[in-house]
Enzyme design. Structure first.
Site, PDB file in Angstrom:
ATOM      1  N   ASP A 330       0.732  -1.198  -0.094  1.00  0.00           N
ATOM      2  CA  ASP A 330       0.193   0.033  -0.137  1.00  0.00           C
ATOM      3  C   ASP A 330       0.771   1.171  -0.118  1.00  0.00           C
ATOM      4  O   ASP A 330       0.376   2.403  -0.004  1.00  0.00           O
ATOM      5  CB  ASP A 330      -0.904  -0.115   1.296  1.00  0.00           C
ATOM      6  CG  ASP A 330      -1.954  -1.120   1.120  1.00  0.00           C
ATOM      7  OD1 ASP A 330      -2.278  -1.522  -0.017  1.00  0.00           O
ATOM      8  OD2 ASP A 330      -2.427  -1.584   2.108  1.00  0.00           O
ATOM      9  N   ARG A 405      -5.103   6.657  -0.913  1.00  0.00           N
ATOM     10  CA  ARG A 405      -3.715   6.591  -0.862  1.00  0.00           C
ATOM     11  C   ARG A 405      -3.263   7.545  -1.903  1.00  0.00           C
ATOM     12  O   ARG A 405      -2.128   8.340  -1.683  1.00  0.00           O
ATOM     13  CB  ARG A 405      -3.094   5.263  -0.873  1.00  0.00           C
ATOM     14  CG  ARG A 405      -3.676   4.480   0.535  1.00  0.00           C
ATOM     15  CD  ARG A 405      -2.835   3.460   0.741  1.00  0.00           C
ATOM     16  NE  ARG A 405      -3.352   2.491   1.675  1.00  0.00           N
ATOM     17  CZ  ARG A 405      -3.603   2.336   3.056  1.00  0.00           C
ATOM     18  NH1 ARG A 405      -3.194   3.386   3.488  1.00  0.00           N
ATOM     19  NH2 ARG A 405      -4.376   1.451   3.476  1.00  0.00           N
TER      20      ARG A 405
END
Ligand code: S3P
Length: 449
Positions: A330, A405
């Site tokens: 991530d 993100r």
């Protein structure tokens, strides 16, 4: 259902930080551990208390889904949560469609749970989640005897007729995915006999750790090729046990990189989870020359935790090996921002899984950098970033494609770019990091959000 409508989007213009970031903060609870704490406690008998649960939208979707399946889930006034479950196999059929919002983790893990209960359910999600592949879980889970009906390409909405006497699975993961591993293990909980999963590269092991915590027998062996074999004994007695959720290293990542890049910064992030299968970014940043120290290391709630002390540093390009990808999957968008600011060229190897995240993160990370004057190249499954030695031009418009993100990475890039950066929508940050702008502003970031 959450939609990316213009009425609910929150655009933002980010200007260069006028002063160093400084101070001490903690970040919200770990998203992976929070989902698991709610799901597993709903499958256990008795009342589990959870401290530090992430109250982001993704996790709240899991809470709603487990409630719809019969668990009692309550948020106390002090911010702690408690969950009362009826034990394995006792979930009840939901009256309506389960909406997992933006969360792939919620949808994939829950598929394993639903496959192994004798109930019928339908699961959907927002436009981002409805684009993401589900066959990676429904293919192995069909081996339990559950029946899945999905849209073309195995996408949500998905109808599941679960099986109250599921067959145990023996499955080798074709992709390094903790979500797929977890779905198979969760289906195995209610199956008689042993469930076995082999992963080619180790992925985050929060499921294994927390299932043990609730009383299951889970054995793990290394394979000669560097992978792992996980064995779960079916039909364990799961008993309520309290859970302490550490700060999310994947959320801390944005604060860490902001503090490394904004000149003169000195920041401490307290109580961050440091499970070695999650800390690939910190290893990589150190290889780039980051002044990143870990202090006060301890074990909390069965997971390693520490405080991160970050000081602004001049970073060099880095070559990140493919087998490190699962431990920082991530973190590539924010690492790409660090690499764009660094001196020299960086190569991130084997990052094909980025194509199936909340957005196609390979394409959206490339666009984030290119729009702001940082050159990149995609070479097969590798991403190459040409560092600007501290001179990111900026001035671009970043499209975040419902991806939290991407939005946070763009905001950090804006703090160090020469020209202000426009972000089309920051609303999805609430899925994983509620209060992001407020916390960064306490350090002196000066976001106008
Ligand atoms: C997660 C696993 C990862 C990660 C996701 C959370 C989990 O996905 O990207 O944000 O909690 O198991 P994959 O396992 O599919 O790579």
């Amino acid at each position: 259902m959450t939609q990316a409508t213009s009425s609910s989007s929150r655009p933002l213009r980010v200007s260069r930080a006028g002063s160093p970031l400084s101070g001490t903060l903690s970040v919200p609870g770990d998203k992976s551990i929070s989902h698991r704490a709610l799901m597993f406690s709903a499958l256990a008998e008795g009342k589990t208390h959870i401290t530090g649960l992430l109250e982001g939208e993704d996790v709240l979707r899991t809470a709603d889904a487990m409630r719809a399946l019969g668990a009692q889930i309550v948020r106390e006034e002090n911010g702690n949560w408690h969950v009362t479950g009826q034990g394995l196999g006792a979930l009840t059929e939901p009256a309506d469609v389960l909406d997992m919002g933006n969360s792939g983790t919620a949808a994939r893990l829950l598929s394993g749970v639903l496959a192994s209960h004798g109930i019928m359910s339908v699961m959907t999600g927002d436009a981002s989640l409805r684009r993401r592949p589900m066959k990676r879980v429904t293919d192995p889970l069909a081996g339990t005897g559950a029946v899945f009906l999905a849209r073309e390409g195995g996408r949500l909405p998905l109808a599941i007729q679960g099986n109250a006497s599921p067959a145990p699975l023996d499955y080798r993961l074709p992709v390094a995915s903790a979500q797929v591993k977890s779905a198979v293990l969760l289906a195995g909980l209610n199956a008689e006999g042993e469930t076995r999963v082999e992963e080619p590269v180790p992925t985050r092991d929060h499921t294994e750790n927390m299932l043990r915590h609730f009383g299951a027998t889970v054995q793990v062996e290394q394979t000669p090729e560097g992978g792992r074999v996980i064995r779960l004994q079916g039909r364990p007695k799961l008993t309520a046990r309290d859970v302490v959720v550490p700060g999310d290293p994947s959320s801390a990542a944005f604060v860490v990189v902001a503090a490394l890049l904004v000149p003169g910064s000195d920041v401490v992030i307290a109580g961050v989870g440091l499970n070695p299968l999650r800390t690939g970014l910190f290893t990589t940043l150190r290889e780039m020359g980051a002044r990143l120290d870990i202090t006060n290391e301890r074990i909390e709630g069965g997971e390693p935790v520490g405080d991160l002390h970050v000081r602004a540093s001049s970073l060099q390009g880095v070559d990140v090996p493919a087998d490190r990808a699962p431990s920082m999957i991530d973190e590539y968008p924010i690492l790409a921002v660090a690499a764009g600011y660094a001196t020299g060229v960086s190569r991130f190897r084997g990052v094909e899984e980025l194509r199936v995240k909340e957005s196609d993160r390979l394409a959206s990370t490339v666009a984030l950098l290119e729009q702001n004057g940082v050159h990149t190249k995609v070479d097969g499954d590798d991403l190459i970033v040409f560092g600007t030695a501290g001179a990111i031009p900026g001035g671009g418009l970043v499209e975040t494609h419902m991806d939290h993100r991407l939005a946070m990475s763009a905001s950090v890039l804006g703090l160090v770019a020469q020209q202000p950066v426009e972000i089309d929508d920051t609303a999805f940050i609430d899925t994983s990091f509620p209060g992001y702008f407020g916390l960064l502003n306490q350090l002196g970031a000066g976001f106008a959000a």
